[in-house]
Write a protein that holds these residues in place. Structure first.
Motif, short mmCIF file in Angstrom:
data_model
loop_
_atom_site.label_atom_id
_atom_site.label_comp_id
_atom_site.label_asym_id
_atom_site.label_seq_id
_atom_site.Cartn_x
_atom_site.Cartn_y
_atom_site.Cartn_z
N UNK A 117 -3.82 -18.86 -12.97
CA UNK A 117 -4.92 -18.47 -12.07
C UNK A 117 -5.35 -19.64 -11.17
N UNK A 118 -5.40 -20.83 -11.76
CA UNK A 118 -5.75 -22.00 -10.94
C UNK A 118 -4.73 -22.17 -9.82
N UNK A 119 -3.44 -22.05 -10.19
CA UNK A 119 -2.39 -22.22 -9.19
C UNK A 119 -2.52 -21.17 -8.09
N UNK A 120 -2.72 -19.90 -8.49
CA UNK A 120 -2.84 -18.82 -7.50
C UNK A 120 -4.05 -19.06 -6.60
N UNK A 121 -5.16 -19.43 -7.23
CA UNK A 121 -6.38 -19.64 -6.45
C UNK A 121 -6.19 -20.79 -5.46
N UNK A 122 -5.60 -21.88 -5.95
CA UNK A 122 -5.41 -23.04 -5.07
C UNK A 122 -4.44 -22.74 -3.94
N UNK A 123 -3.37 -22.02 -4.26
CA UNK A 123 -2.34 -21.81 -3.26
C UNK A 123 -2.68 -20.68 -2.29
N UNK A 124 -3.39 -19.65 -2.77
CA UNK A 124 -3.58 -18.47 -1.91
C UNK A 124 -5.01 -18.28 -1.41
N UNK A 125 -5.99 -18.80 -2.12
CA UNK A 125 -7.37 -18.49 -1.76
C UNK A 125 -8.18 -19.69 -1.30
N UNK A 126 -8.01 -20.83 -1.99
CA UNK A 126 -8.96 -21.92 -1.83
C UNK A 126 -8.95 -22.52 -0.43
N UNK A 127 -10.13 -22.94 0.02
CA UNK A 127 -10.23 -23.63 1.29
C UNK A 127 -9.79 -25.07 1.06
N UNK A 128 -9.39 -25.75 2.15
CA UNK A 128 -8.96 -27.14 2.00
C UNK A 128 -10.00 -27.99 1.28
N UNK A 129 -11.30 -27.66 1.49
CA UNK A 129 -12.34 -28.48 0.86
C UNK A 129 -12.29 -28.32 -0.66
N UNK A 213 -3.57 -5.26 0.42
CA UNK A 213 -4.67 -6.22 0.44
C UNK A 213 -4.14 -7.57 -0.01
N UNK A 214 -5.01 -8.58 0.08
CA UNK A 214 -4.57 -9.90 -0.33
C UNK A 214 -4.25 -9.91 -1.83
N UNK A 215 -5.10 -9.24 -2.63
CA UNK A 215 -4.89 -9.16 -4.07
C UNK A 215 -3.52 -8.56 -4.37
N UNK A 216 -3.22 -7.43 -3.67
CA UNK A 216 -1.93 -6.78 -3.89
C UNK A 216 -0.78 -7.67 -3.46
N UNK A 217 -0.97 -8.37 -2.34
CA UNK A 217 0.09 -9.25 -1.86
C UNK A 217 0.37 -10.36 -2.87
N UNK A 218 -0.73 -10.95 -3.36
CA UNK A 218 -0.56 -12.08 -4.28
C UNK A 218 0.15 -11.63 -5.56
N UNK A 219 -0.38 -10.55 -6.19
CA UNK A 219 0.15 -10.18 -7.50
C UNK A 219 1.37 -9.28 -7.41
N UNK A 220 1.58 -8.60 -6.27
CA UNK A 220 2.74 -7.72 -6.15
C UNK A 220 3.93 -8.38 -5.49
N UNK A 221 3.67 -9.44 -4.69
CA UNK A 221 4.77 -10.05 -3.93
C UNK A 221 4.93 -11.54 -4.25
N UNK A 222 3.86 -12.30 -4.05
CA UNK A 222 4.01 -13.76 -4.12
C UNK A 222 4.31 -14.23 -5.54
N UNK A 223 3.50 -13.78 -6.52
CA UNK A 223 3.71 -14.23 -7.90
C UNK A 223 5.08 -13.78 -8.43
N UNK A 224 5.49 -12.52 -8.23
CA UNK A 224 6.84 -12.16 -8.68
C UNK A 224 7.93 -12.99 -8.01
N UNK A 225 7.74 -13.31 -6.72
CA UNK A 225 8.76 -14.10 -6.03
C UNK A 225 8.84 -15.51 -6.62
N UNK A 226 7.71 -16.00 -7.13
CA UNK A 226 7.69 -17.36 -7.67
C UNK A 226 7.87 -17.37 -9.18
#
Lengths: 321, 292
Positions: A117-129, A213-226
């Motif tokens: 979850x930390x990785x997903x949040x940092x890579x897909x959601x978190x702002x640079x700050x 949605x972003x949630x669907x993209x992250x868990x349906x596409x990005x995480x499976x690809x990685x």
């Protein structure tokens, strides 16, 4: 040239080098000899790594071999009582194995989900700050010596948990495992984040363009690809948990109980090795040889985990989308 | 799988899910931060009161209030210097060989795979290696030198990897320039590549060595002693280090000793912080000066 200083520095280095390259044949011979000697030395340096591995394997095998002359491999691997230091000796390694498995499992139950979850949040959601705060935090957590984590587990987490869990022993697998999870969290988070980061943006855009949605993209596409990179990081995390020594030696207690109850004291393979080498077990005795047999088992388990992790990572490196 | 959202109630659900995940993610990230803050606060609260000058100048004692970290601190410093003296030349040498000299053949591949695997071997196994090779076979006994040799082997894979990364930052053009002037390969490395790569190599090496300072398990196995009455005065003296001292104090049942352990941890963390700050300083200072 953006900056003059390095250019002159390098220039000076060149002129030193040029001065060194003599014209006379004697000088040339000297240079050639030096070249050969240096090359041989550097080669030996590189060879030392291989020698280290060979030495580890050789020592673990030879010492274990003389142990297994006295104790059968079957008894060692299937026995459920581990009392090499008692008068009534029994050499069943399973209590140490279950102790190791139990603490590692608890650690992974923390570090796996939280790390991903930390990785997903940092890579897909978190702002640079947010990233600027969280990444150094993880690095600091990764740099904390394990003996410090052990202290934390024993003097902070165990008393805290004892307020909520009545049956919790003073030394227990639970708090050692939980703190170990915090210790391996940075490994899993940063390796998983690398894997997520390597997923090309075209996949994200394509998914979003389809109306996901972003949630669907992250868990349906990005995480499976990685997924391969993520699972490689999990395997590495397990390997580090299995090989971790100080947290379990301090907080899990050093009693080889054959149990899967996280509230009880357990002893891991690593903690056993430390306990025996710190005691005054006579060198060359059968008890003394047990640490090498246990060490061999530990070495083989981590080796398999590391090789599997590396193999998955290599495959994923090749199969970039 | 992806569901294409069309109905309004679905859209609302997706929106909620998105919101919830944002929240969960933020909480999770807070988890790491909170843990770190709690850990540091707990240790500071426990140990700060013990940090008086006598703590730094005393030997371990049966009375917790009179015990100090002097031999552990000195032992850690000696061990660090000795380990660095062994591991840096060999580690950087191996890196130079692999980056600058080695041909791409099966042997190089074996060496590389081997280094990756060595980095994953549990540290306590290095302790067993040191115990059998340095302490027993080479008769170094439970000495500073045996400890340093063991730690050098442990640090080697990390140092090699760090040094290789440092060497890789040097642009090829510099090497070609030097070789074109007639310098041999070693002269090129010595006078051109190493000076440019040195800051980033040093940064990586310091970070690798800071792990050595915090490492406990292999030294327990190799035989760092827990109770020591004099400072190490030769390579073959018995020794103790900060993490071993902390371990010993932590495992005592009396609460007063655990305060000592916390104070020891503060000293250890301060030491590590200094090393890391030095590494970051070196990186920032020299990063800009890389040519081209």
């Amino acid at each position: 040239m953006p900056n003059n200083a390095p250019a002159t520095e390098v220039g000076a280095a060149y002129s030193r080098a040029v001065v060194q390259i003599g014209v006379s044949s004697r000088n040339r011979k000297r240079v050639r000899l030096e070249e050969r000697l240096v090359r041989a030395f550097l080669f030996l340096c590189a060879l030392l790594g291989v020698l280290t591995t060979l030495a580890i394997v050789f020592i673990l095998f030879t010492e274990s071999l003389s142990f297994f002359e006295r104790v059968s491999v079957v008894e060692f691997l299937t026995g459920t009582v581990w009392t090499p230091t008692f008068a009534n000796k029994s050499f069943g390694v399973l209590p140490l194995v279950t102790g190791t498995l139990l603490t590692s499992l608890i650690a992974m139950l923390v570090a796996g989900p939280v790390g991903l979850l930390t990785a997903v949040y940092l890579s897909e959601y978190a702002s640079p700050r947010v990233r600027r705060v969280v990444k150094p935090t993880l690095e600091v957590l990764a740099g904390v010596p394990t003996v410090v984590y052990g202290y934390f587990a024993l003097t902070f987490l165990t008393p805290l948990l004892q307020r909520f869990i009545p049956g919790l022993e003073g030394f227990n697998a639970l708090s050692a495992g939980l703190v170990m999870g915090i210790m391996i969290l940075p490994t899993i988070a940063s390796l998983s984040e690398d894997a997520l980061y390597a997923v090309p943006n075209s996949l994200r855009y394509a998914s979003l363009a389809l109306g996901a949605t972003r949630f669907q993209t992250v868990w349906g596409v990005v995480v499976p690809a990685a997924m391969s990179g993520v699972s490689a990081s999990f395997l590495l995390g397990v390997s580090r948990a299995v090989g971790e020594t100080m947290i379990v030696a301090i907080a899990a207690g050093q009693q080889p109980n054959f149990t899967f109850n996280p509230l009880r004291a357990v002893e891991t393979m690593t903690a056993y090795i430390v306990r025996i080498t710190m005691g005054d077990t006579p060198h060359g005795s059968l008890e003394y040889r047990t640490i090498f047999a246990v060490g061999l088992l530990l070495f083989l388990i981590t080796l398999v985990l590391n090789l599997a992790s590396e193999a998955i990572r290599q495959r994923y490196k090749g199969a970039r989308v | 799988m992806i569901q294409v959202v069309s109905r309004p109630e679905w859209r609302a659900r997706e929106y909620r899910r998105e919101q919830i995940f944002q929240l969960v993610g933020a909480l999770i990230v807070l988890f790491a931060l909170t843990t770190l803050v709690v850990l540091l606060t707990k240790i500071l609260l426990d140990g700060f009161a013990r940090l008086n000058p006598e703590f730094f100048t005393s030997f371990p004692s049966r009375r917790a209030s009179q015990a100090g970290v002097l031999p552990a601190l000195v032992g850690s410093a000696y061990l660090l210097l000795l380990t660095a003296a062994i591991a840096i030349p060999v580690g950087v040498g191996a890196a130079i060989y692999l980056e600058e000299f080695a041909k791409r053949n099966w042997f190089t591949r074996v060496v590389e795979i081997n280094i990756t695997n060595l980095a994953g071997v549990p540290s306590v196994i290095y302790g067993l290696l040191g115990l059998q090779v340095f302490v027993r076979t080479l008769h170094m006994e439970r000495s500073l030198l045996a400890g340093a040799c063991t730690m050098a082997l442990l640090a080697l894979p990390v140092i090699i990897t760090a040094a290789r990364e440092g060497l890789r930052t040097v642009p090829k053009s510099l090497r070609y320039g030097s070789l074109a002037l007639g310098a041999t390969q070693w002269q090129t490395v010595r006078y051109t590549v190493l000076p440019v790569a040195m800051p980033s190599i040093l940064t990586g090496v310091i970070l690798a060595l800071s792990r050595v300072v915090g490492e406990t398990a292999p030294l327990l196995v190799v035989g760092a002693v827990v109770y020591i009455s004099k400072l190490p005065d030769s390579l073959f003296s018995s020794f103790t280090v900060l993490p071993v001292q902390i371990y010993n104090w932590t495992t005592r049942p009396q609460h007063a000793f655990q305060e000592n352990a916390a104070a020891g941890i503060i000293v250890l963390l301060a030491l590590l912080l200094t090393m890391n700050a030095l590494a970051i300083y070196l990186r920032n200072r020299y990063q800009k000066r890389l040519p081209i």
